[in-house]
Design a protein around this motif. Sequence first.
Motif, PDB file in Angstrom:
ATOM      1  N   MET A 125      44.745  49.592  57.139  1.00 49.38           N
ATOM      2  CA  MET A 125      44.169  48.363  56.593  1.00 49.38           C
ATOM      3  C   MET A 125      43.482  48.674  55.263  1.00 49.38           C
ATOM      4  N   PRO A 126      43.697  47.844  54.221  1.00 49.43           N
ATOM      5  CA  PRO A 126      43.076  48.110  52.926  1.00 49.43           C
ATOM      6  C   PRO A 126      41.562  48.085  53.018  1.00 49.43           C
ATOM      7  N   THR A 127      40.915  48.906  52.192  1.00 47.74           N
ATOM      8  CA  THR A 127      39.463  48.921  52.145  1.00 47.74           C
ATOM      9  C   THR A 127      38.952  47.592  51.592  1.00 47.74           C
ATOM     10  N   PRO A 128      37.990  46.957  52.251  1.00 49.41           N
ATOM     11  CA  PRO A 128      37.472  45.680  51.736  1.00 49.41           C
ATOM     12  C   PRO A 128      36.846  45.874  50.360  1.00 49.41           C
ATOM     13  N   PRO A 129      36.969  44.889  49.492  1.00 49.55           N
ATOM     14  CA  PRO A 129      36.339  44.998  48.180  1.00 49.55           C
ATOM     15  C   PRO A 129      34.824  44.944  48.302  1.00 49.55           C
ATOM     16  N   ARG A 130      34.154  45.515  47.323  1.00 51.79           N
ATOM     17  CA  ARG A 130      32.692  45.409  47.314  1.00 51.79           C
ATOM     18  C   ARG A 130      32.263  43.991  46.962  1.00 51.79           C
ATOM     19  N   LEU A 131      32.964  43.364  45.999  1.00 56.91           N
ATOM     20  CA  LEU A 131      32.542  42.074  45.477  1.00 56.91           C
ATOM     21  C   LEU A 131      33.660  41.040  45.595  1.00 56.91           C
ATOM     22  N   SER A 132      33.306  39.873  46.097  1.00 59.49           N
ATOM     23  CA  SER A 132      34.209  38.715  46.083  1.00 59.49           C
ATOM     24  C   SER A 132      33.623  37.660  45.153  1.00 59.49           C
ATOM     25  N   ILE A 133      34.428  37.208  44.195  1.00 62.57           N
ATOM     26  CA  ILE A 133      34.018  36.165  43.255  1.00 62.57           C
ATOM     27  C   ILE A 133      34.654  34.856  43.696  1.00 62.57           C
ATOM     28  N   ILE A 134      33.831  33.866  43.988  1.00 63.00           N
ATOM     29  CA  ILE A 134      34.278  32.606  44.582  1.00 63.00           C
ATOM     30  C   ILE A 134      34.075  31.488  43.569  1.00 63.00           C
ATOM     31  N   ILE A 135      35.156  30.793  43.233  1.00 57.47           N
ATOM     32  CA  ILE A 135      35.135  29.758  42.199  1.00 57.47           C
ATOM     33  C   ILE A 135      35.593  28.438  42.807  1.00 57.47           C
ATOM     34  N   PRO A 136      34.701  27.465  43.003  1.00 62.80           N
ATOM     35  CA  PRO A 136      35.121  26.138  43.460  1.00 62.80           C
ATOM     36  C   PRO A 136      35.712  25.343  42.297  1.00 62.80           C
ATOM     37  N   THR A 137      36.791  24.628  42.548  1.00 60.09           N
ATOM     38  CA  THR A 137      37.441  23.863  41.482  1.00 60.09           C
ATOM     39  C   THR A 137      37.773  22.453  41.939  1.00 60.09           C
ATOM     40  N   LEU A 138      37.814  21.562  40.964  1.00 62.43           N
ATOM     41  CA  LEU A 138      38.315  20.202  41.174  1.00 62.43           C
ATOM     42  C   LEU A 138      38.777  19.689  39.816  1.00 62.43           C
ATOM     43  N   ASN A 139      40.103  19.599  39.662  1.00 65.52           N
ATOM     44  CA  ASN A 139      40.702  19.116  38.410  1.00 65.52           C
ATOM     45  C   ASN A 139      40.230  19.937  37.201  1.00 65.52           C
ATOM     46  N   GLU A 140      40.414  21.230  37.290  1.00 61.04           N
ATOM     47  CA  GLU A 140      39.999  22.142  36.223  1.00 61.04           C
ATOM     48  C   GLU A 140      41.195  22.802  35.548  1.00 61.04           C
ATOM     49  N   ALA A 141      42.324  22.120  35.507  1.00 55.57           N
ATOM     50  CA  ALA A 141      43.530  22.704  34.922  1.00 55.57           C
ATOM     51  C   ALA A 141      43.329  23.110  33.469  1.00 55.57           C
ATOM     52  N   ALA A 142      42.473  22.396  32.745  1.00 54.70           N
ATOM     53  CA  ALA A 142      42.290  22.666  31.320  1.00 54.70           C
ATOM     54  C   ALA A 142      41.600  23.996  31.060  1.00 54.70           C
ATOM     55  N   ILE A 143      40.832  24.499  32.043  1.00 52.58           N
ATOM     56  CA  ILE A 143      40.039  25.700  31.768  1.00 52.58           C
ATOM     57  C   ILE A 143      40.245  26.841  32.755  1.00 52.58           C
ATOM     58  N   ILE A 144      40.890  26.590  33.896  1.00 53.99           N
ATOM     59  CA  ILE A 144      40.902  27.612  34.948  1.00 53.99           C
ATOM     60  C   ILE A 144      41.661  28.864  34.537  1.00 53.99           C
TER      61      ILE A 144
END
Length: 230
Positions: A1-20
């Motif tokens: 099993m892969p080693t879990p990452p130290r950091l997870s970056i979580i980005i909530p989106t709603l209609n962000e096609a212009a910048i995501i």
Amino acid sequence: MPTPPRLSIIIPTLNEAAIIEATLTHLQAARAAGAELLVVDGGSQDDTRARATPLASRVIESEPGRARQMNAGAHAARGRQLLFLHADTRLPPGAEAAIAAALAEGRDWGRFDVRLTGRHPLLPVIAFAMNRRSRWTGIATGDQGLFMTREAFAAAGGFPDQPLMEDIEMSRRLKRRSRPACLRERVTTSGRRWEQGGAWRTILLMWRLRWRYWRGASPDDLARAYRHVR
């Protein structure tokens, strides 16, 4: 099993096609260094998900609502440390190391200073006030890039299921465990909210809403007032 990452970056989106795409492209160095990038979409009607998929570790669909989306991302995340980032916010160089160092020193959570981008001359003043107020009160806003240990997130019960002020309430809960690590490294966040709504008008609106929240007003009532004014 892969080693879990130290950091997870979580980005909530709603209609962000212009910048995501730009946001996720900026995070590819962090991803290459082992960070997990999770985009949690709340039902976008544009092609946000399609644009995010090649650049994220995973794209998750969730019920709409920033708090619900961030909670869904945290539950799906594999990292020991969680960073909640708005779709229009960019991290400073070395952000992952700064987070790790702050949490290793015994703090359970923290945030960055913020810089606001845009043309309005008041934006630097607004950012200065946000950073100073946060240091005084120990309360952080989502614009500042909230980070925390997975244990602190669980102990706080996650973000409260409310449509506004979820970052304020989360800060209150986390303060019961420790004061925040207030990092002087700056995230860069769009000043579009102040430019579109009018700088002074938006400042007064947010202070009025915060005051009502501290006095016990319902977050649902505050959200309706916020949407009405905007």
